[in-house]
Design a protein around this motif. Structure first.
Motif, mmCIF file in Angstrom:
data_model
loop_
_atom_site.group_PDB
_atom_site.id
_atom_site.type_symbol
_atom_site.label_atom_id
_atom_site.label_comp_id
_atom_site.label_asym_id
_atom_site.label_seq_id
_atom_site.Cartn_x
_atom_site.Cartn_y
_atom_site.Cartn_z
ATOM 1 N N VAL A 63 0.841 -1.203 0.000
ATOM 2 C CA VAL A 63 0.000 0.000 0.000
ATOM 3 C C VAL A 63 0.877 1.255 0.000
ATOM 4 N N MET A 64 1.933 1.220 0.809
ATOM 5 C CA MET A 64 2.836 2.381 0.891
ATOM 6 C C MET A 64 3.491 2.657 -0.476
ATOM 7 N N LEU A 65 3.937 1.576 -1.130
ATOM 8 C CA LEU A 65 4.609 1.739 -2.430
ATOM 9 C C LEU A 65 3.675 2.372 -3.465
ATOM 10 N N LEU A 66 2.432 1.926 -3.427
ATOM 11 C CA LEU A 66 1.463 2.433 -4.413
ATOM 12 C C LEU A 66 1.068 3.872 -4.106
ATOM 13 N N VAL A 67 0.849 4.128 -2.802
ATOM 14 C CA VAL A 67 0.394 5.470 -2.395
ATOM 15 C C VAL A 67 1.499 6.498 -2.624
#
Lengths: 229, 335
Positions: free
Chosen positions: A12-16
């Motif tokens: 999620v962090m990578l995408l956000v």
């Protein structure tokens, strides 16, 4: 279990945070699948129409060959494309090996039999009265072709989705003729394979989520098209 | 006499079977021509040849075209019309789009065509193909042909599986096409009364051959020989039809409606034991448009017969029991 949950959090962090490596793989995937789908639809639909519509000598043999190609292993396609595009191969002078174009060529070979076979089946299963009706209204040549394909549009959409699903999720071709080069030819599937091997679950899961999202968006778009038509 | 078609020595085969065999036949322009015949008599095949969608195996179908694109002059409505998977408007406008008509013209002509077949354009134009009844679908298919204002309109069994109202609307549309644009209409049908009512001339097909230019009665075999020259055919309801001079067991006799005499059953008892006589019930009366003759359709022995009405019409109203009598020397035989 914890490392999987940690992987999900990282994803999620990578995408956000718009991680450049993640989005490079997404961009490469979208680019290459768009090329291969365009090529396979442009070649496969007319060829599939001819295969389903006309009666000619050797039709059964050709149909059997096309249907057999549905089970073409991606590594075998990768091997063939590699053989043709490598320096010693007949198309070596084009310098396409380890490029997105090479992956697109391989994926086109993968998708072509699917489009051809399902288009031929769709045309064969059309109502027999359609041809007489179109001829009786004065349709000839390309009008006859396009109207017949339009009548089979729902089945053609299914053919396109099926082919896209296969192209989107293949690893063998991308790995063998793309070379999995970071920032260049690394696609979502090859990145997942590599990152999982390295124990980098976060990136692998993030790309997996994106892969499923792309499949979902494509299916929703096609469903909406079906409703409209 | 201007001709729309001339057929010369036409033979059409599917595999080894000859399904059509017409030596010479002319079809005049601006006429409504009916084609009548039993199942498998070659009606649909003839219409496909006239539509130039098939070429005869031998012989020639001459179509005297007005333009360089004869395919745009002829419109065929097949026996089981197929509606494209789109709206009624798109179905009717398809042929006009092929011919490159403008949007405004298309809209006007589609709405006109829907009105001609008795469908409200506002209510039907946006309907999808699956939201139509059988009769409505048939009328939409006819509108898709009428909208082209064809020089020749070929209709294959247009009244099959439609109700009386749809049949009447189709009849009106055919007459309108002929009267307003001089369209030559060639229509096949099992419905003899409907054909009498609509057509100027009728071609009678039997086993692929033209056997007459009216609705001749056909008496099939098998025949069984009795004593001397006398033969007998037993109809499905058990009635016996005695006839002299039958050429063989499988001979087929043709009797012109004007040679088929009809008597009320109550007054015709003296004919009961005569040859070539059969009892039946009048199912309908119709007037032949070209001659003004009144023709009764009589169901006798489980088959329809046509007989010219002479004398008092009231004696032969539908439902009346009658005796049909043919003179043996008036029967034409085919082996």
């Amino acid at each position: 279990m914890n490392y999987i949950l940690e992987g999900l959090r990282q994803a999620v962090m990578l995408l956000v945070k718009w991680d450049p490596e993640t989005y490079a793989a997404i961009r490469a995937t979208l680019t290459v699948t768009s090329y291969s789908m365009c090529a396979s639809l442009l070649l496969g639909i007319p060829a599939g129409f001819a295969l389903g519509y006309f009666d000619f000598r050797g039709k059964r043999v050709l149909r059997t060959m096309v249907d057999t190609c549905l089970a073409f292993p991606t590594v075998l396609i990768g091997l063939l494309v590699y053989a043709f595009l490598s320096r010693r191969g007949p198309l070596g002078s084009l310098n396409l090996l380890f490029s997105l174009s090479a992956i697109a060529i391989g994926q086109t070979i993968l998708a072509l039999p699917i489009i051809m076979s399902l288009t031929a089946t769709a045309v064969e299963s059309l109502d027999r009265r359609l041809r007489l009706t179109l001829l009786s209204l004065g349709a000839r040549g390309h009008k006859l072709l396009f109207t017949t394909l339009w009548e089979a549009r729902h089945a053609l959409l299914i053919a396109a989705i099926t082919a896209y699903g296969r192209v989107l999720t293949e690893v063998g071709i991308s790995m063998m003729v793309g070379g999995n080069i970071k920032w260049h030819t690394r696609t979502i599937t090859t990145a997942i394979a590599l990152e999982t091997g390295k124990g980098n679950f976060g990136l692998g899961i993030a790309l997996g989520i994106v892969l499923m999202l792309i499949a979902l968006i494509v299916n929703l778009s096609v469903m909406s098209l079906r409703k409209k038509s | 006499m201007d001709l729309a078609y001339r057929l010369e020595g036409v033979r059409h085969c599917y595999g080894n079977k000859t399904v059509l065999c017409i030596d010479e036949q002319a079809i005049e322009l601006n006429r409504i021509v009916g084609i009548v015949g039993h199942n498998g008599s070659g009606k649909s095949t003839l219409l496909r040849l006239l539509a130039l969608l098939e070429h005869p195996t031998r012989g020639k179908v001459h179509y005297f075209a007005e333009s360089k694109e004869p395919m745009f002059e002829i419109a065929l409505l097949p026996q089981e019309p197929y509606l494209l998977r789109r709206s009624v408007f798109s179905n009717v406008s398809y042929g006009l789009e092929i011919r490159g008509c403008g949007k405004n013209e298309i809209r006007q002509r589609v709405y006109d065509a829907l009105s001609w077949v008795g469908l409200d354009p506002e209510g039907f134009a946006c309907r999808r193909w699956y939201a139509l009844s059988g009769g409505e679908a048939q009328r939409v298919a006819l509108a898709a042909r009428l909208v082209l204002r064809p020089r020749v309109l070929l209709l294959d069994e247009p009244t099959t599986s439609v109700d009386a109202e749809s049949g009447r609307k189709i009849r009106e549309a055919i007459l309108k096409a002929r009267n307003e644009w001089g369209t030559t209409v060639i229509v096949s049908s099992h419905d003899r009364q409907w054909l009498f009512d609509v057509c100027d001339t009728i071609i009678h097909l039997f086993r692929g051959r033209v056997v007459g230019s009216g609705v001749e009665n056909i008496v099939f075999g098998p025949w069984r020989k009795l004593e001397g020259d006398l033969w007998i055919k037993i109809f499905p309801d058990g009635q016996k039809f005695l006839c002299p001079g039958v050429p063989g067991c499988n001979a087929v006799g043709l009797i012109d409606p004007s040679d088929m005499h009809m008597f009320p059953e109550a007054t015709g008892s003296k004919y009961k034991r005569r040859a070539c006589c059969i009892h039946g019930t009048v199912s309908g009366l119709s007037m032949v448009r070209s001659t003004g003759d009144i023709i009764a359709t009589v169901y006798a022995g489980g088959e329809p017969f046509s007989a010219k009405v002479s004398g008092c019409v009231e004696q032969f109203t539908p439902g009346r029991r009658v005796i049909l009598l043919a003179y043996p020397d008036k029967i034409r035989w085919m082996s």
